[in-house]
Every structure is written in C-alpha cells, then in structure tokens.
Motif scaffolding. Structure first.
Motif, PDB file in Angstrom:
ATOM      1  N   ASP B  67       0.720  -1.129   0.163  1.00  0.00           N
ATOM      2  CA  ASP B  67       0.045  -0.203   0.016  1.00  0.00           C
ATOM      3  C   ASP B  67       0.978   1.204  -0.034  1.00  0.00           C
ATOM      4  N   MET B  68       2.008   1.398   0.847  1.00  0.00           N
ATOM      5  CA  MET B  68       2.660   2.350   0.757  1.00  0.00           C
ATOM      6  C   MET B  68       3.837   2.558  -0.363  1.00  0.00           C
ATOM      7  N   SER B  69       3.968   1.695  -1.219  1.00  0.00           N
ATOM      8  CA  SER B  69       5.068   1.648  -1.946  1.00  0.00           C
ATOM      9  C   SER B  69       5.126   2.656  -3.125  1.00  0.00           C
ATOM     10  N   PRO B  70       3.720   2.897  -3.485  1.00  0.00           N
ATOM     11  CA  PRO B  70       3.655   3.872  -4.538  1.00  0.00           C
ATOM     12  C   PRO B  70       3.941   5.300  -4.129  1.00  0.00           C
ATOM     13  N   TRP B  71       3.519   5.516  -2.636  1.00  0.00           N
ATOM     14  CA  TRP B  71       3.919   6.909  -1.988  1.00  0.00           C
ATOM     15  C   TRP B  71       5.441   6.922  -1.685  1.00  0.00           C
ATOM     16  N   MET B  72       6.128   5.734  -1.446  1.00  0.00           N
ATOM     17  CA  MET B  72       7.470   5.813  -1.232  1.00  0.00           C
ATOM     18  C   MET B  72       8.306   6.148  -2.548  1.00  0.00           C
ATOM     19  N   THR B  73       7.867   5.563  -3.834  1.00  0.00           N
ATOM     20  CA  THR B  73       8.212   5.779  -5.113  1.00  0.00           C
ATOM     21  C   THR B  73       8.178   7.098  -5.598  1.00  0.00           C
ATOM     22  N   ARG B  74       6.988   7.739  -5.332  1.00  0.00           N
ATOM     23  CA  ARG B  74       6.865   9.182  -5.562  1.00  0.00           C
ATOM     24  C   ARG B  74       7.673   9.986  -4.962  1.00  0.00           C
ATOM     25  N   SER B  75       7.722   9.735  -3.713  1.00  0.00           N
ATOM     26  CA  SER B  75       8.615  10.625  -2.741  1.00  0.00           C
ATOM     27  C   SER B  75      10.050  10.696  -3.218  1.00  0.00           C
ATOM     28  N   LEU B  76      10.399   9.310  -3.529  1.00  0.00           N
ATOM     29  CA  LEU B  76      11.890   9.368  -4.214  1.00  0.00           C
ATOM     30  C   LEU B  76      12.240  10.051  -5.293  1.00  0.00           C
ATOM     31  N   VAL B  77      11.009  10.129  -6.183  1.00  0.00           N
ATOM     32  CA  VAL B  77      11.239  10.822  -7.597  1.00  0.00           C
ATOM     33  C   VAL B  77      11.557  12.263  -7.045  1.00  0.00           C
ATOM     34  N   LEU B  78      10.377  12.747  -6.283  1.00  0.00           N
ATOM     35  CA  LEU B  78      10.584  14.145  -6.073  1.00  0.00           C
ATOM     36  C   LEU B  78      11.990  14.659  -5.559  1.00  0.00           C
ATOM     37  N   ILE B  79      12.305  13.577  -4.525  1.00  0.00           N
ATOM     38  CA  ILE B  79      13.828  13.933  -3.887  1.00  0.00           C
ATOM     39  C   ILE B  79      14.714  14.016  -4.749  1.00  0.00           C
ATOM     40  N   ILE B  80      14.724  12.956  -5.683  1.00  0.00           N
ATOM     41  CA  ILE B  80      15.815  12.743  -6.721  1.00  0.00           C
ATOM     42  C   ILE B  80      15.776  14.052  -7.659  1.00  0.00           C
ATOM     43  N   VAL B  81      14.541  14.290  -8.143  1.00  0.00           N
ATOM     44  CA  VAL B  81      14.652  15.622  -9.089  1.00  0.00           C
ATOM     45  C   VAL B  81      15.116  16.714  -8.398  1.00  0.00           C
ATOM     46  N   THR B  82      14.588  17.123  -7.200  1.00  0.00           N
ATOM     47  CA  THR B  82      14.878  18.262  -6.410  1.00  0.00           C
ATOM     48  C   THR B  82      16.339  18.378  -6.192  1.00  0.00           C
ATOM     49  N   GLY B  83      16.695  16.917  -5.758  1.00  0.00           N
ATOM     50  CA  GLY B  83      18.222  16.922  -5.333  1.00  0.00           C
ATOM     51  C   GLY B  83      19.281  17.156  -6.270  1.00  0.00           C
ATOM     52  N   VAL B  84      18.974  16.687  -7.648  1.00  0.00           N
ATOM     53  CA  VAL B  84      19.728  16.683  -8.756  1.00  0.00           C
ATOM     54  C   VAL B  84      19.876  18.454  -9.098  1.00  0.00           C
ATOM     55  N   GLY B  85      18.620  18.984  -9.076  1.00  0.00           N
ATOM     56  CA  GLY B  85      18.595  20.384  -9.255  1.00  0.00           C
ATOM     57  C   GLY B  85      19.502  21.344  -8.480  1.00  0.00           C
ATOM     58  N   MET B  86      19.433  20.831  -7.299  1.00  0.00           N
ATOM     59  CA  MET B  86      20.120  21.667  -6.065  1.00  0.00           C
ATOM     60  C   MET B  86      21.721  21.333  -6.491  1.00  0.00           C
ATOM     61  N   PHE B  87      22.232  20.027  -6.759  1.00  0.00           N
ATOM     62  CA  PHE B  87      23.164  19.428  -6.999  1.00  0.00           C
ATOM     63  C   PHE B  87      24.034  20.191  -8.100  1.00  0.00           C
ATOM     64  N   VAL B  88      23.321  20.296  -9.404  1.00  0.00           N
ATOM     65  CA  VAL B  88      23.929  20.929 -10.590  1.00  0.00           C
ATOM     66  C   VAL B  88      24.256  22.277 -10.300  1.00  0.00           C
TER      67      VAL B  88
END
Lengths: 166, 155
Positions: B67-88
C-alpha cells in the motif's frame, strides 16, 4: 522602549542562547534532529491524512490508523517542539523580524486549532464513519486541510534561512 | 571524463545556470526536497515500525508495504529531481564535500537495501526477529542519509 524587544534581547543574552549560537556543533546537531523529527512527525501525519482522504490503507479503519500512529506522531511533535524552541532561543531577535518565522507561527496556531476541531467534532465518531475505504467528504476535507497546513509549516520553516525582506 | 570534469560540466548546464541566477528557485527546491523527505520518512517508517512489531500491528506487513510502495516511489522521485537540481546548480561546491560523498554513498546503500532485501522480506510477509533486523536497518540507513544530507549545507 517596548517590552518585546527587551525580552528578545534578554533571551539572546542568556548563556544557553549564546552557547547554541556560538558552538560549532550544537546548532547543526539540533537542526539535524529537527529535520529527522520532521521525517517522523510530518511523515506519519501525512500517512494519517492520506488515510483520511482515502488514498492509502483503505482497508484499515481510520480509527485504527490514528490509534496506532498518534503516539508516534506525538513523540515526533515533542521532538520538533523541543528542538524548535532551542533553535528559536539561539537567535530570537532575527527570528522575530523574519516574516517566514511569523508565517510559521501563525500556521502552527491554525494547525493547532484544526487538530482541536477534529478531535472535538469528528474524532469521537471515527468508529462509525472511519470504517469506509473512502471517508465522508467532510472527513476528507479535514485530512486535506491538515496536510496543506503541515506542509506549509515545513516550507515556511525551511525558508526562515532566507531573509529576503530585511 | 574525471569526476571533477563531470561536476564542472553539471555546473555549466543551462538548468544549473538558471537555478543559480534565480533568487527563489534554489529555496523552492530546498523546500520541496524537505517535504519529499517527510513523505518518504512516513512511507518508509510506517512499514519499518510494523516490521519492528510497532505501529499498525493489525495490518499484515505485506499489505502495508504494498500500500505504501507507490508513495515511497513518488517521494523518491521528487527527492531525486529536487536533489539533482540543487546539486547541478552548486556542484563545484559539493566537489570534495565529505558530507555530500557520505550522503550519496548512504543513499545508494539505502536504495539497494530498500528495493532488494527489504522488499523481498516484506513481500514474503516476514515478521519476528528477522523482520525487526530489516526494520531497524532501514531506519538507520535512511537516518544516515538525512543526517549526512543536512550536514552537506554545514560543510
């Protein structure tokens, strides 16, 4: 001279405030615990609110989710409150002049009122309406309100680091 | 291409320049990154607590994890996208930043553990001492990622 600035300056001159502000480690450690507390507090609050909205744990009654998660949410909230107060004590004068800090306090008051309204109106009958996969519209609205308020509080908190308006 | 050349290339991409030149883009990415951290914390923790025999004890581990798996994946996608933005946008600042290196290493380990070992255990609906070890390991790994992540800014 009005009372508030005097009090803020007095707090800033205390030894605990000076220590948190000037030590290399204390402020970063408290801030890190505040962030980890957010993962616990806001994270589990989000799970609870998403259940209220009817998008996760649809086969578990709302009352069960709340009963099991609220003790953890309260611990997380206590951790956030203690570390948050310590961070505020460290630099009270600049925080008081920061519009994001003011916004955060206002939103926290609203979130508190929202919690109180929920637990005095919808809370007691959760055993009746909370068994449905998709709770009634007013319950979903309560969940969405809580979600928006707590997320806004986290955003305002993060932006305290920026003093664009000073 | 060396690591430094890669960091330097990231620093000069159009998106990196745009984020650097904007007053509010970096703070917006930070705020979204933090909200995603909370969402990920909730999605991971509710299952880890259950593995530890705490929290939602009435729900089977398998059901909860699914049940929580889709929310975990969505959170990870948002974390990676925003993280990559800050990193570059600030990649040269992160070159040689030990907290950043530690965070990335911990993140890779936490991801591998979550989608490897932990997923196998939760889909087998395992509880008991084995489940407790998996739940505790997961909490420790993600705590390390978040702790090191916060330290990136102090470096």
């Amino acid at each position: 001279m009005s009372v508030v600035p005097v009090v803020l300056e007095w707090v800033e001159a205390t030894s605990i405030s000076t220590h948190i502000r000037e030590s290399i480690w204390t402020y970063p450690v408290i801030e890190s615990i505040h962030v980890l507390g957010l993962g616990l507090f806001l994270g589990l609050t989000m799970v609870m609110d998403l259940r209220l909205i009817g998008v996760v744990l649809r086969n578990t009654p709302v009352g069960d989710v709340m009963g099991r998660l609220l003790p953890w949410i309260r611990w997380g909230g206590a951790l956030m409150a203690v570390t948050g107060v310590l961070l505020t004590i460290a630099t009270p004068v600049s925080f008081a002049a920061n519009p994001f800090f003011a916004a955060k306090l206002g939103l926290l008051a609203l979130a508190g009122v929202n919690v109180w309204i929920f637990h005095t109106t919808l809370g007691p009958s959760v055993g009746t309406w909370g068994i449905h996969a998709l709770p009634p519209l007013w319950a979903r609205r309560a969940g969405a309100t809580s979600l928006v308020l707590w997320v806004s509080i986290a955003v305002a908190g993060r932006l305290i680091a920026y003093n664009w308006f000073q | 291409m060396t690591v430094f050349e890669f960091f330097n290339w990231c620093h000069e991409t159009a998106i990196a320049v745009a984020i650097r030149e904007s007053l509010w883009l970096f703070p917006a990415l930070q705020a979204l990154h933090l909200v995603a951290l909370a969402a990920l914390g909730g999605a991971v923790l509710v299952v880890d607590l259950r593995l530890l025999g705490l929290g939602l004890k009435g729900v089977p581990v398998k059901t909860l994890a699914r049940d929580m798996s889709p929310w975990m994946t969505r959170s990870l996608v948002l974390i990676i996208v925003t993280g990559v933005g800050m990193f570059v946008s600030e990649s040269l600042r992160y070159y040689g930043n030990a907290a950043f290196t530690a965070k990335m290493a911990a993140f890779v380990v936490a991801l591998a553990f979550t989608y490897g070992i932990r997923r196998r255990w939760t889909s087998a609906d395992v509880t008991g001492s084995g489940g407790r070890v998996v739940g505790a390991t997961s909490i420790l790994l993600w705590t390390a990622v978040a702790g090191a992540g916060r330290a990136v800014g102090f470096w």
